[in-house]
Design an enzyme around this catalytic site. Structure first.
Site, PDB file in Angstrom:
ATOM      1  N   ALA A 134       0.830  -1.212   0.000  1.00  0.00           N
ATOM      2  CA  ALA A 134       0.000   0.000   0.000  1.00  0.00           C
ATOM      3  C   ALA A 134       0.859   1.255   0.000  1.00  0.00           C
ATOM      4  CB  ALA A 134      -0.947  -0.002   1.198  1.00  0.00           C
ATOM      5  N   ASP A 135       1.930   1.270   0.771  1.00  0.00           N
ATOM      6  CA  ASP A 135       2.806   2.441   0.822  1.00  0.00           C
ATOM      7  C   ASP A 135       3.326   2.798  -0.569  1.00  0.00           C
ATOM      8  OD1 ASP A 135       2.511   2.571   3.534  1.00  0.00           O
ATOM      9  OD2 ASP A 135       4.575   2.034   4.036  1.00  0.00           O
TER      10      ASP A 135
END
Length: 399
Positions: free
Chosen positions: A166-167
């Site tokens: 996600a980052d």
């Protein structure tokens, strides 16, 4: 000249997602200026492991950028930031929702002095919704988005991936895409805009395959029970005799047929899309087969054929892999304190405007005086700013 030469970016983000986004921009020519808190700066500077006291991750993810120390809680610091913003193309920030507005430096305020500003807020959950003010990290975002629930073996617990999905994929690359789209729009209209990028939102878009199946069938996908995550013998990971692993991705019948022929198991060819019980038996037999030879022996037999078989490399092996070397995904550059630093190369190969290593990861506040002088401040002003905490003192270069 890089593809983004002439684009000026003010980067207020820290740690991984935002700096990865601006790394990509800097590698391809943008002037990226890190706006950092006096004395401390981006926390990643001090994260271990370190080289000569400087965080190794800072040395790689903040290459090609510049750094100024600026206290945005002071009136003078805000005024300096506004002067810089008036000349910028992009602002990227990753504070919790509302922080920049409370400082008087949000999009509405900055757009009054720079109509063309592309202002991107990169957060975990976005600027709206019930989660907007919640803290979080990658594991939370992929948990909420459903990705984590799909990773792992059948009947086992979810497995945290070894990289930040996600980052990076949901946040940094979505921000990069959004910024470049907005810059293209600005090129045609002269107008900037505000970008609200949520790492959870970005992660949800990784679910196109799983979600499409669910929309069509109404069945909730279960980890380890789908075509490309372990359900079939032809798409799996197998241990070798020397306790290394092979990745087998023979999703198409022609690749599976080639594997069967090379390992002398032609009777398996017709079982490629067999029922669940057939797949379970095949996986057991393949597990036993691949444990009979070392990884290299299997790779010598299978890897360079039409089989979709490859190794499961560790980090050390990656940077000795001939394909990685040929593609120049491993580079070196010099740092004035840390010396020769190994770097990951450029993932996109432009024919006319390739990525370039042109400057080391900046020392904290290294370019503060340079930019203040460009803005018309005098040395006397700069000394006053230092004494009043608007900018840093002689910032530490290492710990």
């Amino acid at each position: 000249m890089g593809a983004l030469s002439g684009v000026k970016v003010l980067d207020l983000s820290r740690l991984l997602p935002g700096p990865y986004c601006t790394l990509m921009m800097a590698d391809y020519g943008a002037e990226v200026i890190k706006i950092e808190e006096p004395g401390n700066g981006d926390y990643i500077r001090w994260r271990k492991p370190a080289i000569e006291g400087i965080g190794a991750r800072h040395l790689t993810i903040n290459r090609n950028k510049k750094s100024i120390e600026l206290n945005l809680k002071t009136d003078e610091g805000k005024e300096i930031f506004k002067k810089m913003a008036a000349e910028a193309d992009v602002i990227l920030e990753s504070f919790r929702p509302g922080v920049m507005d409370r400082l008087g430096l949000g999009y509405e305020e900055i757009s009054k002095i720079n109509e063309g500003i592309v202002y991107c807020s990169l957060t975990g959950y976005g600027q709206t919704g019930p989660y907007r003010n919640l803290p979080g990290h990658d594991v939370n975002y992929i948990g909420y988005s459903g990705i984590l629930g799909l990773i792992g073996e059948k009947d086992g617990k979810p497995v945290i991936p070894g990289v930040q999905v996600a980052d990076l994929g949901g946040g940094a690359l979505m921000a990069l895409s959004g910024i470049c789209i907005a810059l293209f729009h600005k090129e045609r209209t002269g107008k900037g805009q505000y970008l609200d990028v949520s790492m959870m939102d970005g992660a949800v878009t990784w679910l196109y395959a799983a979600a499409s199946d669910y929309f069509a069938s109404g069945k909730v996908p279960q980890r380890g029970s789908n075509r490309l995550d372990g359900q079939f013998a032809f798409y799996n990971v197998y241990e070798t005799k020397d306790h290394k692993y092979l990745s087998v991705g023979a999703a198409e019948a022609k690749f599976w047929k080639k594997i069967c022929e090379l390992v002398g198991k032609t009777e398996w060819i017709e079982l490629h899309e067999g029922a669940e019980e057939v797949q379970e038996q095949l996986k057991k037999e393949l597990t036993e087969l691949f444990k009979q030879k070392d990884q290299k022996e299997w790779l010598d037999l299978l890897a360079m054929e039409d089989t979709c078989v490859g190794p499961v490399n560790d980090i050390e092996q990656i940077f000795t892999d001939p394909q990685i070397i040929e593609r120049e995904m491993f580079k070196e550059m010099e740092h004035p304190i840390a010396g020769t630093i190994r770097q990951i190369g450029f993932p996109i190969k432009f024919s006319n405007t390739p990525g370039k290593l042109h400057s080391h990861a900046p020392i904290l506040g290294e370019h503060t005086e340079e930019f203040l002088l460009q803005l018309g401040y005098t040395n006397e002003n700069i000394n006053s700013f230092r004494n009043s905490g608007v900018i840093g003192q002689n910032a530490p270069t290492k710990v």
